[in-house]
Every structure is written in structure tokens, then in C-alpha cells.
Design an enzyme around this catalytic site. Structure first.
Site, short mmCIF file in Angstrom:
data_model
loop_
_atom_site.label_atom_id
_atom_site.label_comp_id
_atom_site.label_asym_id
_atom_site.label_seq_id
_atom_site.Cartn_x
_atom_site.Cartn_y
_atom_site.Cartn_z
N ARG A 130 31.21 57.71 30.42
CA ARG A 130 31.19 58.63 31.57
C ARG A 130 31.42 57.89 32.88
NH1 ARG A 130 26.05 62.47 32.13
NH2 ARG A 130 25.11 60.60 33.00
N LYS A 140 30.41 61.76 38.21
CA LYS A 140 29.09 61.37 38.71
C LYS A 140 29.33 60.41 39.88
CE LYS A 140 24.56 60.13 36.85
NZ LYS A 140 23.77 61.17 37.50
N GLU A 200 23.15 74.20 36.85
CA GLU A 200 22.16 73.19 36.44
C GLU A 200 21.17 73.01 37.58
OE1 GLU A 200 24.21 69.42 36.00
OE2 GLU A 200 25.44 69.82 37.74
N1 PMP Z 1 23.13 67.04 36.19
C1 PMP Z 1 23.17 66.24 37.26
C2 PMP Z 1 23.69 66.76 38.53
C3 PMP Z 1 22.72 64.91 37.15
O1 PMP Z 1 22.77 64.10 38.20
C4 PMP Z 1 22.23 64.45 35.91
C5 PMP Z 1 21.77 63.03 35.76
N2 PMP Z 1 20.63 62.75 36.52
C6 PMP Z 1 22.18 65.34 34.83
C7 PMP Z 1 22.66 66.63 35.00
C8 PMP Z 1 21.64 64.91 33.50
O2 PMP Z 1 22.54 64.03 32.88
P1 PMP Z 1 22.06 62.90 31.86
O3 PMP Z 1 21.32 63.59 30.78
O4 PMP Z 1 23.32 62.30 31.38
O5 PMP Z 1 21.21 61.96 32.63
#
Ligand code: PMP
Length: 286
Positions: free
Chosen positions: A52, A151, A184
Site C-alpha cells: 500500500r 495514504k 469510514e
Molecule cells: N481509514 C483511514 C482514513 C485510515 O487512516 C486508516 C489507518 N489508520 C484506516 C482506515 C485503517 O487502515 P488499516 O487497517 O490498514 O490501518
């Protein structure tokens, strides 16, 4: 000994770990990052995090100045240098120092920063009794403006949503997408359970495709819980039986109130508990 921070091939004491004020990561949020955890010395789903990170970099035309294999090595070196086995790890790649203009061609030397430390996103009590969340009026990035799948170091709209939550007395806030659908939370993915079925918004709902989210979908399959991606509105959340959030820092955390409405019976539900336990087992398995 002071915490040792990795910056582009060298380790520095925390207070001496510095980069240029001309770095476009600071000036413009021009860079990418990852947040991940190690359990008993093993980084959970490291390959997925590296994939990622490199995909986010590719999407913003940023060439990471080291291979994934070297990034993996440097990550473990950072853990070892700090004698850490259970840690939160932040990988950051900035565009590097440049001129006081946007032009990325005028930057040089992207900086790779690795921090291994601890993180406590939410107080421990909320893992037992669940979070109260509100819907923020700040929406997730419009995919035509900046893909939420990147990200990047630009988290300002998520921070705005977080501020809205905090001002309403909630430490987490729900973000909708530009169509008004559930996306989210500010740093976590969201799941609901309705009549025993597990659902989470699809990748094209304007979310970051969470690695913890995918681990939960895998676990659900193994446990025989019917699970799928489903476009949802706030109404679906209001009438859900259970709700929880997932993220590398957050892990799995229940939600018991959304916009003042108790979720299900207002207590942590059985499917959430089952997945929370299964997730704990998974991350601690050798
Ligand atoms: N959504 C956002 C906006 C995030 O920044 C993150 C990570 N902190 C997640 C979802 C969760 O992703 P992951 O499980 O890969 O940490």
C-alpha cells in the site's frame, strides 16, 4: 537510551531526529505513510502495508529511494534498535527538500522515516464498553480531488472531522462520502452487523482499504460469519444490531452509540466480541 528514529539510512535520538523545513512533506503534505503494529516481534501483514505504501507513492509520482526488501529490513532494524517487540510503527516517505513552490521537480532526496513507538488511540475502557460517535459534516476526500485510497500526508479533512467529533464530546467521528454514503471514521474502517450478517462499505465508497478491515473479512469467512461489502447510509447504521471500527492503531473497537442512537441494545454485541477475540488470537499467533 533515547528512542532511535530511522531517517534515510541512519538512526538518531528522538530529539535529534529532524528533517528540513523546506521538505515538501511539511510544506505541502506531499508524501505518504503507513501505520502498522508488531506483535511479539513480528509486523502484522507487513507485505500488505508495504504494497500500500509503494502504491500510494506511485499514485503521487513519488519514487521511494529504497526497495521493499530494504524497507522491511530497516523496519525490523528500527524495532531491534529500540528493543521493541510489541510496537506501533510509522513509515513516512516525504517528497524531500525543495524550493518554496509546489514543483516536485525542484525537490531532491525523498526522506524515509521510521518511528517505532507505542500508541494508544482510544482509552482502554472503550474497548470494553464501546465508543460513542457522531457523523461529521466534513466529508471524506472526493475521489476526483484526491483518491482516499492514497495514504498521503494530507489528513486535514479527517482532522476537521475529528475536531467536530471532539467538540461534540466524541473521540471518533463518522465520515460520509460525497454521495452521502457511509465511508469510514477519521482513521478507522467501519463495520456493522445486521441479523447476524457482517457488512462494511465497499472500496469505492471513498475509503482507505484498511489492512485490518481485510483481516476481519478473512476472519469472518473462517468463522462462518456471512460477510460482504455493502453500500450503506446512516439509516443502515441507525438500525444495525452491532457496529465496530478497525485500524492498525485502533485494532478492533466497538461502537455503541451513533448520533445519539444506541446501536442494537447499546452494549457490545456477540459478533463484535467474537471477531475481537479472533483478531487478538490472530495477531498473537506465531
Ligand atoms: N481509514 C483511514 C482514513 C485510515 O487512516 C486508516 C489507518 N489508520 C484506516 C482506515 C485503517 O487502515 P488499516 O487497517 O490498514 O490501518
Amino acid at each position: 537510551m533515547a528512542l532511535q528514529i530511522y531517517i534515510t539510512g541512519k538512526f538518531y535520538d528522538k530529539e535529534d531526529a529532524k528533517i528540513s523545513v523546506y521538505d515538501h512533506g511539511l510544506l505541502y503534505g506531499d508524501g505518504v505513510f503507513e501505520g502498522m503494529r508488531s506483535y511479539s516481534g513480528k509486523v502484522f501483514r507487513l507485505k500488505e502495508h508495504l504494497d500500500r505504501l509503494y502504491e500510494s507513492a506511485r499514485a503521487i509520482c513519488l519514487e521511494i529511494p529504497m526497495s521493499k526488501a530494504d524497507m522491511e529490513k530497516a523496519t525490523y532494524e528500527t524495532l531491534q534498535k529500540n528493543s521493541l517487540v510489541d510496537a506501533y510503527i510509522r513509515l513516512i516517505v516525504t517528497r524531500g527538500a525543495g524550493s518554496l513552490g509546489l514543483d516536485p521537480n525542484k525537490t531532491s532526496d525523498p526522506q524515509v522515516i521510521i518511528i517505532a513507538d507505542s500508541i494508544s488511540l482510544y482509552p482502554a475502557e472503550f474497548y470494553d464498553k464501546g465508543l460513542k460517535i457522531i457523523t461529521a459534516s466534513t466529508i471524506r476526500n472526493h475521489p476526483a480531488a484526491l483518491s482516499p485510497r492514497i495514504k498521503s500526508l494530507n489528513y486535514l479533512n479527517n482532522i476537521m472531522a475529528k475536531i467536530e467529533g471532539l467538540q461534540a464530546g466524541c473521540i471518533e467521528a463518522l465520515m460520509l462520502n460525497h454521495k452521502g454514503e457511509v465511508a469510514e471514521c477519521t482513521g478507522d474502517n467501519i463495520f456493522i452487523v445486521k441479523s447476524g450478517v457482517l457488512m462494511t462499505p465497499p472500496k469505492d465508497a471513498g475509503i482507505l482499504e484498511g489492512i485490518t478491515r481485510n483481516a476481519i473479512l478473512d476472519l469472518a469467512k473462517e468463522l462462518g460469519i456471512i460477510a460482504f461489502e455493502q453500500t450503506m447510509t446512516r439509516h443502515d447504521l441507525f438500525v444495525a444490531d452491532e457496529c465496530f471500527l478497525t485500524g492498525s492503531a485502533a485494532e478492533v473497537i466497538p461502537v455503541v452509540t451513533i448520533d445519539g442512537r444506541p446501536v442494537g441494545g447499546g452494549a457490545v454485541g456477540p459478533v463484535t466480541r467474537q471477531l475481537l477475540d479472533a483478531f487478538k488470537k490472530l495477531v498473537h499467533s506465531k
